[in-house]
Scaffold this active site. Structure first.
Site, PDB file in Angstrom:
ATOM      1  N   LYS A  48      -3.122 -17.861  19.646  1.00  0.00           N
ATOM      2  CA  LYS A  48      -3.546 -17.039  18.513  1.00  0.00           C
ATOM      3  C   LYS A  48      -4.379 -15.833  18.971  1.00  0.00           C
ATOM      4  O   LYS A  48      -4.842 -15.790  20.118  1.00  0.00           O
ATOM      5  CB  LYS A  48      -4.342 -17.917  17.540  1.00  0.00           C
ATOM      6  CG  LYS A  48      -3.534 -19.068  16.938  1.00  0.00           C
ATOM      7  CD  LYS A  48      -4.407 -19.905  15.994  1.00  0.00           C
ATOM      8  CE  LYS A  48      -3.627 -21.066  15.398  1.00  0.00           C
ATOM      9  NZ  LYS A  48      -4.449 -21.857  14.451  1.00  0.00           N
ATOM     10  N   ASN A  89      -9.279 -21.583  16.271  1.00  0.00           N
ATOM     11  CA  ASN A  89      -9.033 -22.759  17.110  1.00  0.00           C
ATOM     12  C   ASN A  89      -7.942 -22.508  18.147  1.00  0.00           C
ATOM     13  O   ASN A  89      -7.330 -23.435  18.664  1.00  0.00           O
ATOM     14  CB  ASN A  89      -8.738 -23.984  16.243  1.00  0.00           C
ATOM     15  CG  ASN A  89      -7.551 -23.781  15.336  1.00  0.00           C
ATOM     16  OD1 ASN A  89      -6.874 -22.752  15.422  1.00  0.00           O
ATOM     17  ND2 ASN A  89      -7.268 -24.747  14.477  1.00  0.00           N
ATOM     18  N   GLU A  94      10.635 -24.275  14.237  1.00  0.00           N
ATOM     19  CA  GLU A  94       9.710 -23.234  14.694  1.00  0.00           C
ATOM     20  C   GLU A  94      10.252 -22.503  15.921  1.00  0.00           C
ATOM     21  O   GLU A  94      10.073 -21.287  16.042  1.00  0.00           O
ATOM     22  CB  GLU A  94       8.337 -23.856  14.982  1.00  0.00           C
ATOM     23  CG  GLU A  94       7.660 -24.317  13.694  1.00  0.00           C
ATOM     24  CD  GLU A  94       6.329 -25.035  13.908  1.00  0.00           C
ATOM     25  OE1 GLU A  94       5.928 -25.233  15.078  1.00  0.00           O
ATOM     26  OE2 GLU A  94       5.688 -25.378  12.899  1.00  0.00           O
TER      27      GLU A  94
HETATM   28  P1  IDP Z   1      -2.916 -27.500  12.962  1.00  0.00           P
HETATM   29  O1  IDP Z   1      -2.992 -26.071  13.469  1.00  0.00           O
HETATM   30  O2  IDP Z   1      -3.861 -28.394  13.720  1.00  0.00           O
HETATM   31  O3  IDP Z   1      -1.515 -28.041  12.917  1.00  0.00           O
HETATM   32  P2  IDP Z   1      -2.804 -27.157  10.061  1.00  0.00           P
HETATM   33  O4  IDP Z   1      -3.412 -28.076   9.048  1.00  0.00           O
HETATM   34  O5  IDP Z   1      -1.316 -27.100  10.168  1.00  0.00           O
HETATM   35  O6  IDP Z   1      -3.485 -27.503  11.468  1.00  0.00           O
HETATM   36  O7  IDP Z   1      -3.371 -25.707   9.750  1.00  0.00           O
HETATM   37  C1  IDP Z   1      -2.829 -24.580  10.385  1.00  0.00           C
HETATM   38  C2  IDP Z   1      -3.934 -23.607  10.727  1.00  0.00           C
HETATM   39  O8  IDP Z   1      -4.533 -23.129   9.523  1.00  0.00           O
HETATM   40  C3  IDP Z   1      -5.097 -24.204  11.520  1.00  0.00           C
HETATM   41  O9  IDP Z   1      -4.849 -24.298  12.912  1.00  0.00           O
HETATM   42  C4  IDP Z   1      -6.189 -23.210  11.219  1.00  0.00           C
HETATM   43  O10 IDP Z   1      -6.032 -22.024  12.001  1.00  0.00           O
HETATM   44  C5  IDP Z   1      -5.909 -22.870   9.755  1.00  0.00           C
HETATM   45  N1  IDP Z   1      -6.706 -23.700   8.852  1.00  0.00           N
HETATM   46  C6  IDP Z   1      -6.494 -25.000   8.549  1.00  0.00           C
HETATM   47  N2  IDP Z   1      -7.448 -25.469   7.701  1.00  0.00           N
HETATM   48  C7  IDP Z   1      -8.280 -24.421   7.495  1.00  0.00           C
HETATM   49  C8  IDP Z   1      -9.483 -24.248   6.706  1.00  0.00           C
HETATM   50  O11 IDP Z   1      -9.976 -25.174   6.036  1.00  0.00           O
HETATM   51  N3  IDP Z   1     -10.068 -23.024   6.724  1.00  0.00           N
HETATM   52  C9  IDP Z   1      -9.554 -21.980   7.448  1.00  0.00           C
HETATM   53  N4  IDP Z   1      -8.440 -22.079   8.192  1.00  0.00           N
HETATM   54  C10 IDP Z   1      -7.814 -23.287   8.215  1.00  0.00           C
END
Ligand code: IDP
Ligand code: MG
Length: 155
Positions: A12, A115, A129
């Site tokens: 990212k 992250n 994907e």
């Molecule tokens: P993952 O990346 O671990 O698979 P997902 O739930 O698929 O997690 O969420 C995708 C991305 O969306 C996360 O990596 C993060 O960048 C963002 N995201 C998820 N939850 C939140 C939140 O509560 N606040 C802001 N960004 C979030």
């Protein structure tokens, strides 16, 4: 029996800004994942609507999309035994402060959404994907000397 799988990783914009592309790619190389595709991608709003469709009703959705378009992302297709779950294991939980020590997110980041990395969460989503971000002619099958240590006989 282990399955040879492919999985999609996106590094990212925070990984690029923080000069962590090499560190993260290196972790996958050291694990024994084979890089079969690698390129910069300028994500579009439409790509992100598809990629993060499961989050479209969340309050942070617009900010997440904006963040993901700040710079190009580095896309990787990795191949190896149980690549989908092994790569997710190396990546760690979504919230870096809840991720296990030793994972990329726990070791190198502090906050959601910064992250660092996306990785496919199932073999089905990996297939979708990879198709979303890579053309067939951007994926490369080749032999590596280290294949003997990472694939083939063993448990
Ligand atoms: P993952 O990346 O671990 O698979 P997902 O739930 O698929 O997690 O969420 C995708 C991305 O969306 C996360 O990596 C993060 O960048 C963002 N995201 C998820 N939850 C939140 C939140 O509560 N606040 C802001 N960004 C979030
Ligand atoms: Mg996800």
């Amino acid at each position: 029996m282990p399955q040879t799988q492919r999985t999609l990783v996106l590094l990212k914009p925070d990984a690029l800004q923080r000069d962590l592309l090499g560190e993260i790619v290196s972790r996958f190389e050291r694990k024994g994942m084979k890089i079969i595709g690698m390129k910069f991608i300028r994500l579009t709003s439409q790509m992100l609507d598809e990629h993060y469709a499961h989050l479209s009703d969340k309050p942070f959705f617009a900010a997440l999309k904006e963040f993901m378009m700040q710079t190009p992302v580095a896309g990787l297709v990795l191949e190896g035994y149980d690549a989908v779950s092994e790569v997710r294991k190396l990546v760690g939980s979504t919230n870096p402060r809840e991720a296990d020590a030793g994972t990329i997110r726990a070791d190198l980041s502090m906050n959601v959404p910064s992250n660092l990395i996306h990785a496919s969460d199932s073999p089905e989503s990996a297939q979708t994907e990879i198709k979303r971000f890579f053309n067939e002619d951007e994926l490369f099958a080749y032999e590596k000397i280290t294949d003997r240590y990472h694939v083939g006989e063993g448990i």
